[in-house]
Write a protein that holds these residues in place. Sequence first.
Motif, PDB file in Angstrom:
ATOM      1  N   SER A 176      45.194  36.678  49.041  1.00 20.21           N
ATOM      2  CA  SER A 176      44.721  37.850  49.775  1.00 20.21           C
ATOM      3  C   SER A 176      45.703  39.014  49.754  1.00 20.21           C
ATOM      4  O   SER A 176      45.323  40.151  50.033  1.00 20.21           O
ATOM      5  N   ASN A 232      47.707  42.026  48.396  1.00 17.68           N
ATOM      6  CA  ASN A 232      47.452  42.977  47.309  1.00 17.68           C
ATOM      7  C   ASN A 232      48.721  43.352  46.554  1.00 17.68           C
ATOM      8  O   ASN A 232      48.675  44.212  45.672  1.00 17.68           O
ATOM      9  N   GLU A 233      49.826  42.726  46.909  1.00 14.06           N
ATOM     10  CA  GLU A 233      51.071  42.828  46.160  1.00 14.06           C
ATOM     11  C   GLU A 233      51.570  41.423  45.863  1.00 14.06           C
ATOM     12  O   GLU A 233      51.340  40.500  46.640  1.00 14.06           O
ATOM     13  N   SER A 276      43.419  39.580  39.676  1.00 13.31           N
ATOM     14  CA  SER A 276      41.983  39.591  39.961  1.00 13.31           C
ATOM     15  C   SER A 276      41.201  40.252  38.834  1.00 13.31           C
ATOM     16  O   SER A 276      39.977  40.410  38.932  1.00 13.31           O
ATOM     17  N   ARG A 288      46.022  43.467  38.360  1.00 15.24           N
ATOM     18  CA  ARG A 288      45.590  43.907  39.689  1.00 15.24           C
ATOM     19  C   ARG A 288      45.602  42.688  40.601  1.00 15.24           C
ATOM     20  O   ARG A 288      44.867  41.733  40.397  1.00 15.24           O
ATOM     21  N   TYR A 289      46.450  42.716  41.629  1.00 13.48           N
ATOM     22  CA  TYR A 289      46.619  41.568  42.507  1.00 13.48           C
ATOM     23  C   TYR A 289      45.655  41.637  43.686  1.00 13.48           C
ATOM     24  O   TYR A 289      45.153  42.695  44.063  1.00 13.48           O
ATOM     25  N   GLY A 290      45.416  40.473  44.280  1.00 13.66           N
ATOM     26  CA  GLY A 290      44.560  40.397  45.457  1.00 13.66           C
ATOM     27  C   GLY A 290      43.213  39.790  45.154  1.00 13.66           C
ATOM     28  O   GLY A 290      42.971  39.249  44.072  1.00 13.66           O
ATOM     29  N   ASN A 308      38.879  39.911  45.053  1.00 17.18           N
ATOM     30  CA  ASN A 308      37.881  40.812  44.476  1.00 17.18           C
ATOM     31  C   ASN A 308      36.548  40.618  45.195  1.00 17.18           C
ATOM     32  O   ASN A 308      35.882  39.617  44.973  1.00 17.18           O
ATOM     33  N   PRO A 320      39.029  43.511  47.318  1.00 19.21           N
ATOM     34  CA  PRO A 320      40.311  43.312  48.013  1.00 19.21           C
ATOM     35  C   PRO A 320      40.143  43.178  49.519  1.00 19.21           C
ATOM     36  O   PRO A 320      39.230  43.755  50.111  1.00 19.21           O
TER      37      PRO A 320
END
Length: 281
Positions: free
Chosen positions: A119, A121-122, A198, A231-233, A235, A237
């Motif tokens: 979860s 986003n970094e 993601s 792209r982290y996190g 989908n 986000p």
Amino acid sequence: MDLVPEALPWLLALAGLVLFCASLEGLLRSYVLQLPYDWRAFAASMADFAGRRLIDGLGLTLAAPLLNWAYVNRLQTLELAGPQAYLLLFIGQEFCYYGYHRAAHRVRWFWATHAVHHSSNELNLCAAVRLGWTGKLSGTAVFFAPLIWLGFAPMAVAAAVAANLLYQFWLHASWIPKLGPLEWVFNTPSHHRVHHGSNTEYLDANFGGVLIVFDRLFGSFVEERADIAIRYGLNPPLLSHNPVHIATHAWVALARDLWHAGSCWRAVKMLLGPPGGRPKP
């Protein structure tokens, strides 16, 4: 279980070291390198860590009956005497962890807990300790029951899993580059960056713990590519920093879908099917 009181100071020291390193990374990034750092996400991860410790302290696990059965009906008693026994436990634990981790992405019941880890986003060391509150309550330990059934002591299995997770802490340092020949055998920060991506190209890949060999063997390995920015996190986000919402959002969504399932068969397919969509009638 007699080993628990003796090991407790070491476990607390390791936990303190982990939290110190995560904090130090944030301080260096913010105040030395003058780079952006999400301190609210840091606080949410620390709250997740504390909540998990409190809930785990209750000693509740859905897997307890199966683990107890595996121990009572074990095929033999395997003593950790000599390098061969340790190697067997290590390889066996890696295989079981791979199975668990792949299921955690492909079975919605287990994903409801594992989604917490994805979860953030970094990707940073702080994200490594964001593991959710419901792992034991949802029975994830069942994946390691075969090791107990084969004859390894439950505490030895638990220690091997803990060592696996401790190894993975440094994999969340997004600033570590590729590590040459080590990339062929070991799980590395590069491989784990892919796992947290993601992007469509990176979804459901690199499930290994210490090793990456089972991903290569079973077709779930994906190489990090220079032409695709990760792209982290999740989908879509998750933007909340509320630790309760972070810990429960996937369970709430699952409960909502089960309520509207319409039949027991559809409900079972929702529980055991992959996340991200409702099954057809």
